[in-house]
Design a protein around this motif. Structure first.
Motif, PDB file in Angstrom:
ATOM      1  N   ARG A   1       2.510   1.990  -3.361  1.00 16.94           N
ATOM      2  CA  ARG A   1       1.557   2.554  -4.321  1.00 16.94           C
ATOM      3  C   ARG A   1       1.238   4.013  -4.013  1.00 16.94           C
ATOM      4  O   ARG A   1       1.082   4.834  -4.916  1.00 16.94           O
ATOM      5  CB  ARG A   1       0.258   1.731  -4.307  1.00 16.94           C
ATOM      6  N   GLU A   2       1.148   4.336  -2.720  1.00 20.13           N
ATOM      7  CA  GLU A   2       0.693   5.678  -2.331  1.00 20.13           C
ATOM      8  C   GLU A   2       1.833   6.681  -2.181  1.00 20.13           C
ATOM      9  O   GLU A   2       1.664   7.871  -2.488  1.00 20.13           O
ATOM     10  CB  GLU A   2      -0.089   5.586  -1.016  1.00 20.13           C
ATOM     11  N   GLN A   3       2.992   6.214  -1.698  1.00 18.50           N
ATOM     12  CA  GLN A   3       4.069   7.154  -1.364  1.00 18.50           C
ATOM     13  C   GLN A   3       5.396   6.869  -2.054  1.00 18.50           C
ATOM     14  O   GLN A   3       6.286   7.721  -2.049  1.00 18.50           O
ATOM     15  CB  GLN A   3       4.305   7.148   0.156  1.00 18.50           C
TER      16      GLN A   3
ATOM     17  N   ARG B   1       0.832  -1.203   0.000  1.00 17.48           N
ATOM     18  CA  ARG B   1       0.000   0.000   0.000  1.00 17.48           C
ATOM     19  C   ARG B   1       0.872   1.262   0.000  1.00 17.48           C
ATOM     20  O   ARG B   1       0.621   2.220  -0.750  1.00 17.48           O
ATOM     21  CB  ARG B   1      -0.903   0.000   1.235  1.00 17.48           C
ATOM     22  N   THR B   2       1.922   1.259   0.820  1.00 25.12           N
ATOM     23  CA  THR B   2       2.791   2.430   0.917  1.00 25.12           C
ATOM     24  C   THR B   2       3.553   2.665  -0.382  1.00 25.12           C
ATOM     25  O   THR B   2       3.729   3.825  -0.815  1.00 25.12           O
ATOM     26  CB  THR B   2       3.763   2.255   2.103  1.00 25.12           C
TER      27      THR B   2
END
Length: 385
Positions: free
Chosen positions: A287-289, A284-285
């Motif tokens: 993809r997001e950051q 998730r990280t």
């Protein structure tokens, strides 16, 4: 000479003719998700640019013969005689794959034998899955040559079956999946229950980051006790919790687990449950950051493997701590444990600094000199010639 050229030359020297094809498959680094695969959990490895190549030539009989640059003699066996108890030593990897193809539905009664020659640049015993690289290259070669038509997830099962039943190592399917499904600049996010796999862009190069591998040269053997004991603890924990596997234990269940389980089994379970969550958080990280933000998950993973799962060794702890102290974004041991390698993610400019400091720290402790090198997320198994 790269491994493909070495395989072609080695084949010609051993067998006195040219191969009809060469296939190769990479080793892997597990970015995060350790000992979660056989618990039906999540893993996030990527294929690396060190590879194993297999050159193949046809025969007019029913014999499989394998040779390599790392063994003095060739090994041969008739296809009818392939069985787990008939194969041993290094040849268990390629010959085990031939046996496993038949177990998973290939009609081997009407295929001809082959000559194989194996060459590899994947370090053995480093936790970079040299075994899965052999299995995946041989599986792809035999599948294509014999016209079996298996897809890559099935070939991953073939490699795992060979490793479990013939080699005798109770490993999950992560390593073969990474070797067969990997892509350049991509990590393989694998659900080990459903076998659904997504390739997630890692973005290391674009962000000016390098992944450093520190091979401690402490060798491990997965067919021996430590790995099997951890797997048995996980299975005992799942039984006590009344679930099919630890995949079904949630973080909220850990309080109940602490009451039900002895301290050691509880800590084994806690590692798997929290590691599964770290894999999801890392993906998730990313993809997001982006990759610069995943360091805390790598660091926490190492602490969990060191303290709860107890699979680290002093050399791995030193490699991780030294990298962290000199600016790494995050670092952890990788692979099954009890030796092998650590990984550290850092900005490109820090690679020479961290390399120098790790070598100095190992020398100061009197440890064997480690091998330190950068790996790049690379393409999975393929035909090269």
């Amino acid at each position: 000479m790269n491994e493909v050229t070495e395989a072609m030359h080695g084949f010609a020297e051993w067998y006195g003719r040219q191969p009809i094809g060469v296939w190769s498959a990479p080793g892997r680094v597990n970015l995060i998700g350790e000992h979660t695969d056989y618990n039906d959990g999540f893993v996030f490895p990527f294929a690396i640019d060190q590879r194993t190549a297999v050159a193949l030539g046809d025969r007019d009989d029913r014999v499989i013969r394998v040779a390599s640059g790392f063994a003095p003699d060739a090994v041969e066996i008739h296809l009818e005689e392939l069985a787990p108890d008939a194969i041993s030593g290094w040849s268990a990897y390629p010959l085990g794959v031939a046996w496993a193809l038949g177990e998973l539905g290939a009609d081997l009664e009407h295929v001809r034998g082959v000559d194989l020659y194996v060459a590899s640049s994947v370090p053995v015993g480093a936790g970079l899955s040299s075994s899965a690289a052999i299995e995946s290259a041989v599986a792809l070669a035999l599948d294509e040559h014999w016209g079996l038509g298996f897809d890559r997830p099935t070939l991953a099962k073939v490699g795992q079956l060979a490793e479990n039943r013939v080699v005798g190592a109770p490993t999950g399917i992560m390593d073969q999946s990474a070797s067969l499904l990997g892509e350049a600049d991509g990590g393989v996010f694998l659900d080990c229950r459903s076998l659904d796999a997504d390739v997630i862009p890692l973005g290391f190069t674009a962000d000016g980051l390098s992944l450093l591998v520190i091979d401690t040269k402490v060798e491990h053997a997965h067919a021996s006790g430590g790995y099997a004991a951890r797997r048995a603890s996980c299975e005992a924990g799942a039984r006590a919790m009344g679930v099919e596997s630890l995949r079904d234990v949630r973080h909220d269940d850990l309080g109940r687990a602490a009451e039900l389980l002895d301290d050691e089994t509880f800590r084994r379970v806690r590692h798997v449950v929290t590691e599964d969550q770290r894999v999801l958080d890392t993906v998730r990280t990313l993809r997001e950051q982006g990759p610069g933000a995943i360091g805390p998950f790598l660091d926490a993973s190492h602490v969990s493997m060191r303290d709860d799962f107890e699979i680290s060794v002093p050399e791995l702890d030193l490699a991780v701590a030294t990298a962290q102290a000199h600016g790494a974004i995050g670092a952890r041991m990788t692979g099954g444990g009890f030796g092998g390698s650590a990984i550290a993610l850092m900005i490109d400019d820090l690679v020479p600094v961290v390399t120098r400091e790790v070598l100095a720290a190992f020398a100061e402790r009197g440890y064997r000199e480690p091998s330190v090198f950068v790996v790049h997320p690379s393409q999975g198994a393929r035909r090269d010639a």
